[in-house]
Write a protein that holds these residues in place. Structure first.
Motif, PDB file in Angstrom:
ATOM      1  N   LEU A   5       0.817  -1.219   0.000  1.00 58.34           N
ATOM      2  CA  LEU A   5       0.000   0.000   0.000  1.00 58.34           C
ATOM      3  C   LEU A   5       0.850   1.268   0.000  1.00 58.34           C
ATOM      4  CD1 LEU A   5      -2.821  -0.972   2.520  1.00 58.34           C
ATOM      5  CD2 LEU A   5      -3.055  -0.620   0.069  1.00 58.34           C
ATOM      6  N   HIS A  17      -1.463   4.552  -3.832  1.00 57.02           N
ATOM      7  CA  HIS A  17      -2.696   4.850  -4.562  1.00 57.02           C
ATOM      8  C   HIS A  17      -2.634   6.275  -5.150  1.00 57.02           C
ATOM      9  CE1 HIS A  17      -7.030   4.689  -5.337  1.00 57.02           C
ATOM     10  NE2 HIS A  17      -7.098   5.916  -4.853  1.00 57.02           N
ATOM     11  N   TYR A 135      -7.547   6.193   8.725  1.00 55.48           N
ATOM     12  CA  TYR A 135      -6.830   5.052   8.137  1.00 55.48           C
ATOM     13  C   TYR A 135      -7.674   3.777   8.227  1.00 55.48           C
ATOM     14  CZ  TYR A 135      -2.797   8.205   8.290  1.00 55.48           C
ATOM     15  OH  TYR A 135      -1.944   9.277   8.131  1.00 55.48           O
ATOM     16  N   GLU A 136      -8.520   3.738   9.240  1.00 60.30           N
ATOM     17  CA  GLU A 136      -9.396   2.579   9.405  1.00 60.30           C
ATOM     18  C   GLU A 136     -10.513   2.568   8.352  1.00 60.30           C
ATOM     19  OE1 GLU A 136     -11.873   2.621  12.951  1.00 60.30           O
ATOM     20  OE2 GLU A 136     -10.973   0.719  13.546  1.00 60.30           O
ATOM     21  N   SER A 137     -10.849   3.753   7.843  1.00 62.34           N
ATOM     22  CA  SER A 137     -12.048   3.853   7.013  1.00 62.34           C
ATOM     23  C   SER A 137     -11.790   3.789   5.507  1.00 62.34           C
ATOM     24  CB  SER A 137     -12.780   5.164   7.336  1.00 62.34           C
ATOM     25  OG  SER A 137     -12.032   6.253   6.820  1.00 62.34           O
ATOM     26  N   VAL A 138     -10.527   3.827   5.082  1.00 60.43           N
ATOM     27  CA  VAL A 138     -10.269   3.859   3.634  1.00 60.43           C
ATOM     28  C   VAL A 138      -9.403   2.665   3.212  1.00 60.43           C
ATOM     29  CG1 VAL A 138     -10.492   6.374   3.362  1.00 60.43           C
ATOM     30  CG2 VAL A 138      -8.259   5.399   3.957  1.00 60.43           C
ATOM     31  N   ASP A 139      -9.598   2.210   1.972  1.00 61.82           N
ATOM     32  CA  ASP A 139      -8.871   0.993   1.593  1.00 61.82           C
ATOM     33  C   ASP A 139      -7.471   1.279   1.035  1.00 61.82           C
ATOM     34  OD1 ASP A 139      -9.574   2.024  -0.806  1.00 61.82           O
ATOM     35  OD2 ASP A 139     -10.956   0.422  -1.374  1.00 61.82           O
ATOM     36  N   TYR A 140      -7.111   2.549   0.859  1.00 61.52           N
ATOM     37  CA  TYR A 140      -5.750   2.834   0.382  1.00 61.52           C
ATOM     38  C   TYR A 140      -4.762   3.029   1.531  1.00 61.52           C
ATOM     39  CZ  TYR A 140      -8.102   7.373   0.633  1.00 61.52           C
ATOM     40  OH  TYR A 140      -8.856   8.450   1.028  1.00 61.52           O
ATOM     41  N   ASN A 143      -4.901  -1.036   7.662  1.00 57.94           N
ATOM     42  CA  ASN A 143      -5.714  -0.916   8.872  1.00 57.94           C
ATOM     43  C   ASN A 143      -4.789  -0.613  10.053  1.00 57.94           C
ATOM     44  OD1 ASN A 143      -7.119  -1.835  11.386  1.00 57.94           O
ATOM     45  ND2 ASN A 143      -8.754  -2.087   9.882  1.00 57.94           N
TER      46      ASN A 143
END
Ligand code: A3P
Length: 277
Positions: A5, A17, A135-140, A143
């Motif tokens: 990532l 990303h 950071y917990e809420s986005v996939d780029y 976690n």
């Protein structure tokens, strides 16, 4: 850090990303102009808030631009794949850019041309909490795992981008401070019209009291959160709680004391009066 990532670049771990090797390289030769404006922040310090205020100051409070063009199109991010430098010549003057980069890694022309910088800073305990939820809420982003582990990583700088301490120290120790304005998120919470006035003075854009009040009102958290912006990107994630001191709901007194002791040690050589003490 989850390797796939992130890309390691000049002492930072950037989300790939947005920051592909090609985009990073493209920006290395970018030429800033003296009338450019750069909003610089450590992530989660109020970047999007400032990127709403600055164009409104420049337009004297006219919201046409901010209503019609998404933040990341009207204020390109340095080194970002969505903002190839070939498109930058066509932006209206003064151009507004943004970056989370450390002080010493901008394109060379930045240090020669000295465009205006607005550096937004925020109590690191609130930055930590905001970053954790983001950071917990986005996939780029990877976690962040449990908060009780994440906040230690934050103190050690084992987080996306870089260490909060390195970012602050670099930008606060900049040799030529004639072209930088330091603004604290907490001042914006306390008295937004006063901050808008300071920004207007720094950008040499005189404003009437009525214009300042109109800008400050539009930029209140509740108003920005409800704005429907033209974008394919999920804008809502940048507007979570919008308060100063949310860390108190997450860190125990003991955790906060430990955080403060690390903070004190790492910031001991910094001669700057922070609003958060
Ligand atoms: P919280 O997660 O603590 O709510 P950035 O734009 O650098 O990613 O920063 C995001 C943080 O700024 C979030 O903090 C967000 O809610 C807050 N923010 C954005 N606009 C704001 C506004 N108008 N007033 C107060 N806080 C705002």
């Amino acid at each position: 850090m989850a390797g796939l990532l992130y890309i390691s670049y000049q002492g930072m771990n950037l989300p790939i990303h947005f920051h592909t090797p090609e985009a990073l390289q493209d920006w290395e030769q970018f030429t800033f102009r003296p009338d450019d404006i750069i909003v610089v922040t450590y992530p989660k310090s109020g970047t999007n808030w400032m990127l709403e205020i600055v164009p409104l100051v420049l337009s004297g409070g006219d919201p046409s631009l901010v209503n019609s063009v998404a933040t990341w199109d009207r204020s390109p991010t340095v080194g970002c794949v969505q903002n190839p430098t070939k498109d930058m010549e066509n932006l209206p003057t003064p151009r507004i850019f943004t970056t989370h980069y450390l002080y010493n890694v901008l394109p060379k022309s930045f240090y020669q041309v000295k465009p205006k910088v607005i550096y937004v800073m925020r109590n690191p305990k609130d930055v930590l909490i905001s970053a954790y939820y983001y950071y917990e809420s986005v996939d780029y982003h990877a976690n962040p795992g449990p908060l009780k582990e994440f906040w230690h990583k934050f103190l050690e700088g084992e987080v996306p981008y870089c260490s909060w301490f390195d970012h602050m120290k670099g930008w606060l120790n900049m040799e030529d401070k004639s072209h930088i304005l330091y603004v604290a998120y907490e001042e914006m919470i306390q008295d937004l019209p006063q901050v808008v006035r300071r920004i207007a003075e720094f950008l040499e854009k005189p404003l009437e009291k009525e214009q300042i009040d109109r800008i400050a009102d539009r930029c209140l958290f509740k108003n920005m959160k409800n704005n429907k912006l033209p974008s394919t990107f999920d804008h809502s994630k940048f507007f979570r709680k919008g308060i100063a001191g949310d860390w108190k709901n997450h860190l125990s007194e003991e955790d906060a004391q430990y955080f403060d002791s690390v903070y004190k040690e790492k910031m001991k050589d910094i001669d700057f009066k922070f609003i958060w003490g």
